[in-house]
Design an enzyme around this catalytic site. Structure first.
Site, mmCIF file in Angstrom:
data_model
loop_
_atom_site.group_PDB
_atom_site.id
_atom_site.type_symbol
_atom_site.label_atom_id
_atom_site.label_comp_id
_atom_site.label_asym_id
_atom_site.label_seq_id
_atom_site.Cartn_x
_atom_site.Cartn_y
_atom_site.Cartn_z
ATOM 1 N N ARG A 133 0.905 -1.144 0.000
ATOM 2 C CA ARG A 133 0.000 0.000 0.000
ATOM 3 C C ARG A 133 0.945 1.196 0.000
ATOM 4 O O ARG A 133 1.524 1.543 1.018
ATOM 5 C CB ARG A 133 -0.861 -0.047 1.258
ATOM 6 C CG ARG A 133 -2.008 0.910 1.247
ATOM 7 C CD ARG A 133 -2.857 0.768 2.490
ATOM 8 N NE ARG A 133 -3.673 -0.434 2.473
ATOM 9 C CZ ARG A 133 -3.880 -1.202 3.548
ATOM 10 N NH1 ARG A 133 -3.326 -0.918 4.708
ATOM 11 N NH2 ARG A 133 -4.645 -2.261 3.472
ATOM 12 N N PRO A 134 1.160 1.805 -1.162
ATOM 13 C CA PRO A 134 2.326 2.687 -1.386
ATOM 14 C C PRO A 134 2.298 4.049 -0.717
ATOM 15 O O PRO A 134 2.257 5.090 -1.368
ATOM 16 C CB PRO A 134 2.342 2.829 -2.905
ATOM 17 C CG PRO A 134 0.906 2.718 -3.301
ATOM 18 C CD PRO A 134 0.317 1.708 -2.351
ATOM 19 N N CYS A 135 2.388 4.063 0.610
ATOM 20 C CA CYS A 135 2.457 5.331 1.329
ATOM 21 C C CYS A 135 3.759 6.079 1.027
ATOM 22 O O CYS A 135 3.837 7.289 1.225
ATOM 23 C CB CYS A 135 2.263 5.113 2.825
ATOM 24 S SG CYS A 135 3.356 3.894 3.557
ATOM 25 N N HIS A 136 4.750 5.355 0.483
ATOM 26 C CA HIS A 136 6.006 6.016 0.125
ATOM 27 C C HIS A 136 5.818 7.018 -1.020
ATOM 28 O O HIS A 136 6.663 7.873 -1.237
ATOM 29 C CB HIS A 136 7.081 4.975 -0.244
ATOM 30 C CG HIS A 136 6.723 4.098 -1.389
ATOM 31 N ND1 HIS A 136 5.972 2.943 -1.223
ATOM 32 C CD2 HIS A 136 6.990 4.192 -2.713
ATOM 33 C CE1 HIS A 136 5.804 2.365 -2.402
ATOM 34 N NE2 HIS A 136 6.415 3.103 -3.316
ATOM 35 N N ARG A 137 4.705 6.945 -1.733
ATOM 36 C CA ARG A 137 4.441 7.848 -2.855
ATOM 37 C C ARG A 137 3.828 9.173 -2.421
ATOM 38 O O ARG A 137 3.557 10.030 -3.254
ATOM 39 C CB ARG A 137 3.527 7.150 -3.870
ATOM 40 C CG ARG A 137 4.183 5.944 -4.507
ATOM 41 C CD ARG A 137 3.260 5.240 -5.483
ATOM 42 N NE ARG A 137 3.870 3.979 -5.918
ATOM 43 C CZ ARG A 137 3.184 2.942 -6.361
ATOM 44 N NH1 ARG A 137 1.870 3.007 -6.490
ATOM 45 N NH2 ARG A 137 3.810 1.831 -6.716
#
Length: 169
Positions: A133-137
């Protein structure tokens, strides 16, 4: 029954935690993916079962991601979190590979007022599925790398892997 396995990655040894599921591809739904020294990351608990085979399909998809595959992950996740967190996390999952967005844009995407950015950040920080779940984006409005439970160096590494490193660091 809670299952777990570890997986070597460019981020360090990942801890995969899941549950058996009759409907999940491969029979395991992922509940948590943590990196070493992650804020609020999972740690192995007494009574958990070490079962790397249960995570074979998930591990294969994660390795493909780290090798540059842009296909979305197709394994099942255990639904956890408040309604608000679920809405924020769904917005995270909609951020395309190789792009970034801001906390304000996430607020707009879920119909929350612009002033809810702090609550958005808290929900993002509670994301139990780093990488997947790409919270790094999600970056700051000024393009800066901001908060990441796995550490800013890992955030920078993931954005670099996807070709989306913002100008400001």
């Amino acid at each position: 029954m809670t299952l777990y396995a570890t997986l070597d990655s460019p981020l360090g040894e990942l801890l995969l935690v899941g549950e058996r599921s009759a409907t999940a591809p491969g029979g395991t739904a992922l509940a948590s993916l943590s990196v070493p020294d992650q804020k609020r990351g999972a740690v192995v608990q007494e009574g958990w079962t070490h079962d790397p085979a249960a995570f074979a399909g998930i591990a294969r998809q994660l390795r493909a991601y780290f090798d540059g595959a842009q296909d979305p992950f197709t394994f099942a996740a255990v639904p956890r979190g408040t309604d608000f967190q679920q809405r924020v996390w769904a917005a995270l999952e909609a951020i395309p590979y190789g792009t970034t967005t801001t906390y304000g844009a996430i607020a707009a995407a879920i119909g929350a007022p612009r002033g809810a950015v702090r609550a958005i950040g808290t929900a993002i920080g509670a994301n139990p599925l780093l990488v997947v779940r790409p919270c790094h984006r999600v970056i700051g409005a000024d393009g800066s790398l901001t908060g990441y439970a796995g550490g800013l160096e890992r955030k920078r590494l993931l954005l670099g892997l996807e070709g989306a490193v913002p100008d400001a660091a």
